[in-house]
Design an enzyme around this catalytic site. Structure first.
Site, PDB file in Angstrom:
ATOM      1  N   ARG A 152      -4.084   3.985   6.990  1.00 16.71           N
ATOM      2  CA  ARG A 152      -3.405   5.403   6.709  1.00 16.71           C
ATOM      3  C   ARG A 152      -4.897   6.269   6.285  1.00 16.71           C
ATOM      4  NH1 ARG A 152      -0.136   6.756   9.262  1.00 16.71           N
ATOM      5  NH2 ARG A 152       0.819   8.135   7.990  1.00 16.71           N
TER       6      ARG A 152
ATOM      7  N   ASP B  66      -3.775   8.223  -2.438  1.00 19.08           N
ATOM      8  CA  ASP B  66      -2.326   7.920  -2.029  1.00 19.08           C
ATOM      9  C   ASP B  66      -2.165   6.522  -1.617  1.00 19.08           C
ATOM     10  OD1 ASP B  66      -2.501  11.045  -1.876  1.00 19.08           O
ATOM     11  OD2 ASP B  66      -2.875  10.956   0.346  1.00 19.08           O
TER      12      ASP B  66
ATOM     13  N   HIS C  96       3.853   5.007   4.162  1.00 20.19           N
ATOM     14  CA  HIS C  96       3.648   3.914   4.998  1.00 20.19           C
ATOM     15  C   HIS C  96       2.840   2.645   4.296  1.00 20.19           C
ATOM     16  CE1 HIS C  96       4.014   6.662   8.256  1.00 20.19           C
ATOM     17  NE2 HIS C  96       3.714   5.841   9.290  1.00 20.19           N
TER      18      HIS C  96
ATOM     19  N   HIS D  62      -3.901  10.106   5.103  1.00 17.60           N
ATOM     20  CA  HIS D  62      -3.780   9.751   3.411  1.00 17.60           C
ATOM     21  C   HIS D  62      -5.115   9.794   3.182  1.00 17.60           C
ATOM     22  CE1 HIS D  62       0.417   9.909   2.881  1.00 17.60           C
ATOM     23  NE2 HIS D  62       0.752   8.905   3.990  1.00 17.60           N
TER      24      HIS D  62
END
Length: 264
Positions: A194, A204, A161, A200
């Site tokens: 995220r 990340d 994403h 996440h």
């Protein structure tokens, strides 16, 4: 940040009538194997005994705290819906022009094909590391439960994403550099979402921004991409009333050529 949250909050109302997802094939500028290999240059995810992972945990709890702000939590939930429709919905306002396949075909084309190409850079590391996501480690629900079954089977490192959001921000900033600050701020927020959602780790997200930048640099070695970017910038100037007579004629000529090709 407050200004960006206001823009993001208003965006959904302004462009809620977006078209359905485009299911046509994507003509990527490079194959996955032609993109920079993250396994050869990007550091691996933090070891669970490291100070870097301790920071990941700290940021996970920061993300949970941010959920208490309904406005920000709602934005994070919207950002969780992966795909170009989400990017168009969330970035058109910061970009300064409504993006669509019908009204801005050149911008739409380079955004769709450019981000799809950039996205492939995360294929190898996701499979190789298969990093466990924070909601799995803590056995807690995310803000977007519908995604959890699929996320459990997909590696956390790097964040796909975030890669999509940051590469979109870089691309749209190149088309409209006057709005770069606003576009990049929204792109950064997209990655933060995220962590807030709980899908996440911060590392990340950080790796994904780095990967998106490397992937975007690779795009600029494609003559086809550079030509499409030229057409997208020209289209932007026409739509915003900034084009010269020469640019306007060139755009109309290209549009007529595109329409003729579509009828074949």
């Amino acid at each position: 940040m407050k200004k960006m949250m206001m823009i993001a909050a208003l965006t959904v109302a302004a462009v809620s009538a977006m078209a359905q997802s485009d299911k046509s094939p994507v003509d990527a500028y490079f194959t996955t194997s032609e993109m920079p290999d993250m396994l050869k240059w990007c550091p691996a995810p933090p070891d669970t005994a490291s100070s870097a992972f301790a920071y990941d945990i700290t940021q996970y709890f920061w993300g949970k705290k941010m959920r208490n702000c309904k406005e920000r939590a709602d934005i994070a939930i919207r950002d969780a819906v992966y795909g170009l429709d989400c990017i168009i919905r969330e970035f058109s306002e910061p970009f300064g022009l409504q993006i669509s396949k019908e009204e801005t075909p050149e911008i739409y084309k380079v955004l769709r094909e450019g981000t799809a190409t950039c996205d492939s850079i995360c294929t190898f590391p996701k499979r190789y590391y298969m990093r466990k996501r924070p909601f799995m480690r803590f056995n807690e629900a995310t803000l977007y439960p519908a995604d959890e079954p699929a996320l459990r089977k997909n590696g956390s490192f790097p964040s796909g994403h975030t890669l999509l959001g940051w590469s979109s921000a870089l691309l749209l900033s190149e088309i409209n550099p006057d709005r770069a600050d606003t576009i990049l701020a929204r792109g950064y927020m997209y990655g933060e979402s995220r962590v807030i959602v709980g899908a996440h780790w911060q590392s990340d997200v950080d790796a994904a921004r780095l990967a998106a930048s490397a992937a975007y640099a690779r795009l600029h070695t494609s003559e086809r991409f550079l030509e499409q970017m030229r057409l997208a910038r020209q289209e932007f100037r026409v739509k915003k009333g900034l084009a010269t007579i020469v640019e306007m004629k060139a755009y109309k000529k290209a549009a007529a050529k595109r329409a003729k090709a579509a009828r074949r």
